[in-house]
Write a protein that holds these residues in place. Structure first.
Motif, PDB file in Angstrom:
ATOM      1  N   ARG A 107       8.092  24.375  56.406  1.00 14.32           N
ATOM      2  CA  ARG A 107       9.167  23.376  56.314  1.00 14.32           C
ATOM      3  C   ARG A 107       9.720  23.064  57.698  1.00 14.32           C
ATOM      4  NH1 ARG A 107      11.307  26.284  51.513  1.00 14.32           N
ATOM      5  NH2 ARG A 107      10.803  24.972  49.738  1.00 14.32           N
ATOM      6  N   GLN A 116       6.594  20.647  53.818  1.00 15.09           N
ATOM      7  CA  GLN A 116       7.711  19.759  53.523  1.00 15.09           C
ATOM      8  C   GLN A 116       8.513  19.457  54.782  1.00 15.09           C
ATOM      9  OE1 GLN A 116      10.477  21.495  50.727  1.00 15.09           O
ATOM     10  NE2 GLN A 116      11.168  19.477  50.053  1.00 15.09           N
ATOM     11  N   ASP A 117       8.902  18.176  54.907  1.00 15.27           N
ATOM     12  CA  ASP A 117       9.768  17.722  56.006  1.00 15.27           C
ATOM     13  C   ASP A 117       9.175  18.025  57.378  1.00 15.27           C
ATOM     14  OD1 ASP A 117      11.702  16.856  54.126  1.00 15.27           O
ATOM     15  OD2 ASP A 117      12.580  18.857  54.042  1.00 15.27           O
ATOM     16  N   VAL A 148       5.218  17.125  50.949  1.00 16.21           N
ATOM     17  CA  VAL A 148       6.381  16.372  50.497  1.00 16.21           C
ATOM     18  C   VAL A 148       7.223  15.942  51.693  1.00 16.21           C
ATOM     19  CG1 VAL A 148       8.457  16.427  49.058  1.00 16.21           C
ATOM     20  CG2 VAL A 148       6.422  17.696  48.335  1.00 16.21           C
ATOM     21  N   ASN A 149       7.482  14.645  51.791  1.00 17.45           N
ATOM     22  CA  ASN A 149       8.366  14.073  52.808  1.00 17.45           C
ATOM     23  C   ASN A 149       7.908  14.402  54.232  1.00 17.45           C
ATOM     24  OD1 ASN A 149      10.611  12.464  53.477  1.00 17.45           O
ATOM     25  ND2 ASN A 149      11.810  14.296  53.932  1.00 17.45           N
ATOM     26  N   ASN A 150       6.659  14.052  54.521  1.00 16.85           N
ATOM     27  CA  ASN A 150       6.081  14.289  55.846  1.00 16.85           C
ATOM     28  C   ASN A 150       5.715  12.969  56.513  1.00 16.85           C
ATOM     29  OD1 ASN A 150       5.796  17.341  55.838  1.00 16.85           O
ATOM     30  ND2 ASN A 150       4.724  16.804  53.953  1.00 16.85           N
TER      31      ASN A 150
END
Length: 140
Positions: free
Chosen positions: A14, A37-38, A70-72
């Protein structure tokens, strides 16, 4: 980052930045239950394939299972932003399961996403892209 020949399990990454790498931002050879993520993957240049992330098992026994990004953001990696190559997997391999959500993959003069599946994948295999923007990439 290299998730290599020995299968990795239960990996969470993350809020990391993979910038200016020489070969890949991340290589995923064998992994079960991976969450990324992120994170940002940018400006990979040097030795091919030069991607933000590359999924490339080396044998039919290796797995790419329950993998979630997720959300990259993937931007300006020289080869492509996301590469999935399953040439080592067969219909007898463990089913492939990779998902991308809320992803941006862009390069104005190159590939956003490359998927190469030359053999019939195992039953139940899937790759999903949800809420993914590749509009700034010139090739897919």
């Amino acid at each position: 980052m290299y998730l290599g020949d020995t299968c990795n399990e239960d990996v969470v990454i993350r809020g990391s930045s993979f910038k200016g790498n020489y070969r890949q931002g991340m290589s995923v050879i064998c992994c079960e239950r991976l969450l990324v993520q992120d994170c940002s993957f940018e400006d990979t240049r040097g030795t091919n394939p030069q991607c933000g992330v590359d999924f490339e098992p080396n044998s039919s026994q290796q797995r790419l299972t329950n993998i979630s990004f997720v959300n990259n953001t993937f931007r300006n990696n020289s080869g492509c932003q996301i590469a999935i190559s399953t040439s080592a997997l067969t219909s007898n391999s463990t089913p492939l399961s990779i998902s991308f959500q809320q992803t941006s993959a862009s390069m104005t003069d190159g590939y956003g996403i490359i998927i190469s599946i030359p053999h019939t994948p195992a039953a139940g295999s899937y790759i999903t892209f949800l809420d993914t923007d590749i509009s700034e990439s010139s090739k897919v």
